[in-house]
Motif scaffolding. Structure first.
Motif, PDB file in Angstrom:
ATOM      1  N   PHE A 125      17.772 -13.522   3.175  1.00 27.50           N
ATOM      2  CA  PHE A 125      17.737 -13.925   1.770  1.00 27.50           C
ATOM      3  C   PHE A 125      18.746 -15.046   1.502  1.00 27.50           C
ATOM      4  O   PHE A 125      19.899 -14.994   1.928  1.00 27.50           O
ATOM      5  N   LYS A 126      18.278 -16.075   0.787  1.00 27.39           N
ATOM      6  CA  LYS A 126      19.150 -17.151   0.346  1.00 27.39           C
ATOM      7  C   LYS A 126      18.872 -17.460  -1.126  1.00 27.39           C
ATOM      8  O   LYS A 126      17.729 -17.367  -1.582  1.00 27.39           O
ATOM      9  N   LEU A 127      19.913 -17.827  -1.842  1.00 28.30           N
ATOM     10  CA  LEU A 127      19.794 -18.235  -3.237  1.00 28.30           C
ATOM     11  C   LEU A 127      20.374 -19.629  -3.370  1.00 28.30           C
ATOM     12  O   LEU A 127      21.563 -19.848  -3.086  1.00 28.30           O
ATOM     13  N   ASP A 128      19.533 -20.573  -3.752  1.00 26.46           N
ATOM     14  CA  ASP A 128      19.940 -21.989  -3.870  1.00 26.46           C
ATOM     15  C   ASP A 128      20.631 -22.476  -2.600  1.00 26.46           C
ATOM     16  O   ASP A 128      21.675 -23.162  -2.642  1.00 26.46           O
ATOM     17  N   GLY A 129      20.046 -22.106  -1.450  1.00 27.88           N
ATOM     18  CA  GLY A 129      20.510 -22.608  -0.163  1.00 27.88           C
ATOM     19  C   GLY A 129      21.636 -21.838   0.488  1.00 27.88           C
ATOM     20  O   GLY A 129      22.017 -22.136   1.623  1.00 27.88           O
ATOM     21  N   LEU A 130      22.192 -20.816  -0.183  1.00 26.56           N
ATOM     22  CA  LEU A 130      23.322 -20.052   0.360  1.00 26.56           C
ATOM     23  C   LEU A 130      22.927 -18.610   0.638  1.00 26.56           C
ATOM     24  O   LEU A 130      22.184 -17.998  -0.143  1.00 26.56           O
ATOM     25  N   SER A 131      23.426 -18.047   1.728  1.00 32.69           N
ATOM     26  CA  SER A 131      23.159 -16.657   2.093  1.00 32.69           C
ATOM     27  C   SER A 131      24.113 -15.729   1.340  1.00 32.69           C
ATOM     28  O   SER A 131      25.299 -16.054   1.170  1.00 32.69           O
ATOM     29  N   ASP A 171      10.681 -18.005   4.262  1.00 32.38           N
ATOM     30  CA  ASP A 171       9.841 -18.875   3.445  1.00 32.38           C
ATOM     31  C   ASP A 171      10.627 -19.356   2.224  1.00 32.38           C
ATOM     32  O   ASP A 171      11.393 -18.596   1.618  1.00 32.38           O
ATOM     33  N   LYS A 172      10.394 -20.598   1.850  1.00 32.30           N
ATOM     34  CA  LYS A 172      11.073 -21.171   0.689  1.00 32.30           C
ATOM     35  C   LYS A 172      10.214 -20.973  -0.561  1.00 32.30           C
ATOM     36  O   LYS A 172       9.032 -21.305  -0.570  1.00 32.30           O
ATOM     37  N   VAL A 173      10.817 -20.407  -1.608  1.00 29.84           N
ATOM     38  CA  VAL A 173      10.085 -20.140  -2.848  1.00 29.84           C
ATOM     39  C   VAL A 173      10.871 -20.698  -4.027  1.00 29.84           C
ATOM     40  O   VAL A 173      12.094 -20.853  -3.965  1.00 29.84           O
ATOM     41  N   LEU A 174      10.144 -21.000  -5.099  1.00 34.47           N
ATOM     42  CA  LEU A 174      10.726 -21.624  -6.288  1.00 34.47           C
ATOM     43  C   LEU A 174      10.531 -20.726  -7.492  1.00 34.47           C
ATOM     44  O   LEU A 174       9.438 -20.211  -7.722  1.00 34.47           O
ATOM     45  N   ASN A 175      11.591 -20.524  -8.268  1.00 37.73           N
ATOM     46  CA  ASN A 175      11.479 -19.766  -9.514  1.00 37.73           C
ATOM     47  C   ASN A 175      11.846 -20.657 -10.690  1.00 37.73           C
ATOM     48  O   ASN A 175      12.991 -21.077 -10.838  1.00 37.73           O
ATOM     49  N   CYS A 176      10.842 -20.957 -11.532  1.00 35.60           N
ATOM     50  CA  CYS A 176      11.091 -21.759 -12.739  1.00 35.60           C
ATOM     51  C   CYS A 176      10.744 -20.958 -13.986  1.00 35.60           C
ATOM     52  O   CYS A 176      10.449 -21.521 -15.040  1.00 35.60           O
ATOM     53  N   LEU A 177      10.763 -19.616 -13.855  1.00 34.45           N
ATOM     54  CA  LEU A 177      10.486 -18.718 -14.970  1.00 34.45           C
ATOM     55  C   LEU A 177      11.793 -18.088 -15.458  1.00 34.45           C
ATOM     56  O   LEU A 177      12.725 -17.907 -14.679  1.00 34.45           O
ATOM     57  N   PRO A 178      11.868 -17.722 -16.738  1.00 32.96           N
ATOM     58  CA  PRO A 178      13.098 -17.104 -17.259  1.00 32.96           C
ATOM     59  C   PRO A 178      13.354 -15.732 -16.626  1.00 32.96           C
ATOM     60  O   PRO A 178      12.430 -14.940 -16.447  1.00 32.96           O
ATOM     61  N   LEU A 184      13.405 -14.157   1.401  1.00 31.21           N
ATOM     62  CA  LEU A 184      12.936 -15.498   1.076  1.00 31.21           C
ATOM     63  C   LEU A 184      14.110 -16.385   0.668  1.00 31.21           C
ATOM     64  O   LEU A 184      15.146 -15.895   0.217  1.00 31.21           O
ATOM     65  N   GLU A 185      13.926 -17.680   0.812  1.00 30.19           N
ATOM     66  CA  GLU A 185      14.934 -18.639   0.386  1.00 30.19           C
ATOM     67  C   GLU A 185      14.557 -19.141  -1.005  1.00 30.19           C
ATOM     68  O   GLU A 185      13.644 -19.954  -1.163  1.00 30.19           O
ATOM     69  N   LEU A 186      15.251 -18.620  -2.007  1.00 29.86           N
ATOM     70  CA  LEU A 186      14.892 -18.830  -3.404  1.00 29.86           C
ATOM     71  C   LEU A 186      15.695 -19.967  -4.021  1.00 29.86           C
ATOM     72  O   LEU A 186      16.915 -19.971  -4.000  1.00 29.86           O
ATOM     73  N   ASP A 187      14.977 -20.941  -4.586  1.00 24.32           N
ATOM     74  CA  ASP A 187      15.602 -21.993  -5.385  1.00 24.32           C
ATOM     75  C   ASP A 187      15.338 -21.692  -6.853  1.00 24.32           C
ATOM     76  O   ASP A 187      14.181 -21.463  -7.258  1.00 24.32           O
ATOM     77  N   MET A 188      16.383 -21.677  -7.657  1.00 25.33           N
ATOM     78  CA  MET A 188      16.255 -21.450  -9.090  1.00 25.33           C
ATOM     79  C   MET A 188      16.330 -22.789  -9.813  1.00 25.33           C
ATOM     80  O   MET A 188      17.131 -23.661  -9.452  1.00 25.33           O
ATOM     81  N   THR A 189      15.500 -22.940 -10.832  1.00 21.82           N
ATOM     82  CA  THR A 189      15.589 -24.128 -11.676  1.00 21.82           C
ATOM     83  C   THR A 189      15.419 -23.715 -13.124  1.00 21.82           C
ATOM     84  O   THR A 189      14.835 -22.670 -13.415  1.00 21.82           O
ATOM     85  N   GLU A 190      15.939 -24.501 -14.021  1.00 26.79           N
ATOM     86  CA  GLU A 190      15.886 -24.147 -15.443  1.00 26.79           C
ATOM     87  C   GLU A 190      14.437 -24.086 -15.926  1.00 26.79           C
ATOM     88  O   GLU A 190      13.658 -25.016 -15.709  1.00 26.79           O
ATOM     89  N   PRO A 191      14.040 -22.988 -16.582  1.00 30.77           N
ATOM     90  CA  PRO A 191      12.678 -22.898 -17.115  1.00 30.77           C
ATOM     91  C   PRO A 191      12.425 -24.008 -18.125  1.00 30.77           C
ATOM     92  O   PRO A 191      13.225 -24.233 -19.029  1.00 30.77           O
TER      93      PRO A 191
END
Length: 358
Positions: free
Chosen positions: A12-18, A94-101, A119-126
């Motif tokens: 598991f990674k969040l914004d590129g960091l484990s 796998d790299k996944v993107l979350n753009c939901l609140p 999964l490797e999760l990238d968060m972005t502002e909704p």
């Protein structure tokens, strides 16, 4: 073996960091204290996820009733994440993107999937058009219909996308039909721990088409109907009892169904049952701006079909109703300057109708 909700996958990674379990707690506090608003929501959810309780409290959107807070078992969220992972063949790394609140179930489940499946999760502002690194490739992402509409031309960077939280209009479906990624519409609600079924929207082959594409349930979930023809969901891994919905459906099997509309929205006009959502779908690319189909009392018909439109004045060309069947054509058009909305930004039909004394 099904992982426990106290586990954090090694990949598991969040914004590129484990992050390990204790690390997540620390970053959660940091987000709550110093993060942007969307990061504060993420931090608050992580603190809820990592606390000693075996449940989280989740808000419903209020689009089909009064908004409320309900308790959802964390293990049910893990089971839901695994079902989605199995259906879409998501793999650790796998790299996944979350753009939901992160304060509603769909956004929360993107986070849980990443933690549980590695999964490797990238968060972005909704936002209506999420700001992301367009050079980066993602295996999986979830959108609202508006986000998908605005993001359609950038979809080449995503392998599989799901869309939910509202009706997916014909223009949106047209805009993605030739795109490379697989796009699926989801069916679900807070009570079902996000989606329990998906419907393919593009990349059809052979005799497949959007007209013959129905919702298919995720693994180990079956469906039936009650006496109202409303969907009943049997998902033992998500709920201890069957979930009875107010969604009128046409069953194709115990794992496949066609959604027709909400039972509480059905209009009985002169003995003819009409589904507003089906009429709205036909008018979707004919009317600019927000609108919905409803009814008002009528001495002759019992209920008279109406179209309620968000606009300053009624400048609607009635010839657009030619695409409708005889009984589907609205008998009256009502203009409202501004619709009432739910906390998640959806049209609140009942409050809007009450505002205009219907």
């Amino acid at each position: 073996m099904i992982p426990n909700y106290t586990n954090v996958h090694l990949k598991f990674k969040l914004d590129g960091l484990s992050y390990k379990y204790d690390d997540l707690m620390e970053i959660a506090y940091s987000y709550v204290k110093e993060g942007e608003p969307y990061q504060q929501d993420l931090g608050n959810f992580l603190l809820d996820w990592l606390d000693r309780h075996d449940y989280v409290v989740v808000k419903t959107s209020g689009s089909t009733g009064k908004p409320k807070s309900i308790k959802i078992k964390k293990q049910a969220m893990v089971n839901s994440a695994i079902a989605t992972g199995d259906f879409f063949n998501l793999q650790p790394g796998d790299k996944v993107l979350n753009c939901l609140p992160s304060n509603f179930i769909a956004g929360k489940m993107m986070i849980v999937r990443a933690i549980m499946l590695g999964l490797e999760l990238d968060m972005t502002e909704p936002a209506a058009l999420p700001l992301i690194d367009y050079e980066k490739d993602y295996t999986f992402c979830a959108f609202t219909p508006m986000q998908l509409k605005n993001f359609a031309k950038y979809l080449q960077s995503i392998k599989v996308a799901i869309v939910g939280g509202g009706m997916v209009s014909k223009p949106i479906i047209e805009s993605i039909k030739d795109k490379k990624p697989l796009v699926y519409e989801t069916y679900g609600m807070t009570e079902t721990v996000s989606h329990i079924a998906v419907k393919k929207l593009n990349n059809f082959s052979g005799s497949e088409s959007i007209e013959t594409s129905y919702f298919n349930t995720l693994p180990d979930i079956t469906v039936s109907q009650d006496e109202r023809n409303c969907l009943v969901i049997d998902a033992p891994q998500l709920s201890d009892k069957k979930i009875v919905t107010n969604d009128v459906v046409k069953l194709h099997s115990n794992t496949s169904f066609e959604w027709l509309g909400r039972y509480d929205n059905v209009v009985n006009s002169g003995g003819i049952k009409l589904f507003p959502e089906q009429i709205e779908k036909k008018l979707q690319n004919k009317i600019k701006g927000e609108f919905f189909i409803a009814s008002k009392p009528d001495d002759t018909l019992g209920e008279k079909l109406i179209l309620v439109m968000e606009a300053k004045e009624d400048n609607l060309d009635r010839s657009i109703f030619d695409v409708l069947d005889k009984y589907e054509k609205p008998k009256e058009v009502i203009v409202v300057p501004k619709f009432k909305e739910t906390s998640s930004g959806k049209i609140h039909r009942k409050k809007t109708l009450k505002m205009i004394n219907i």
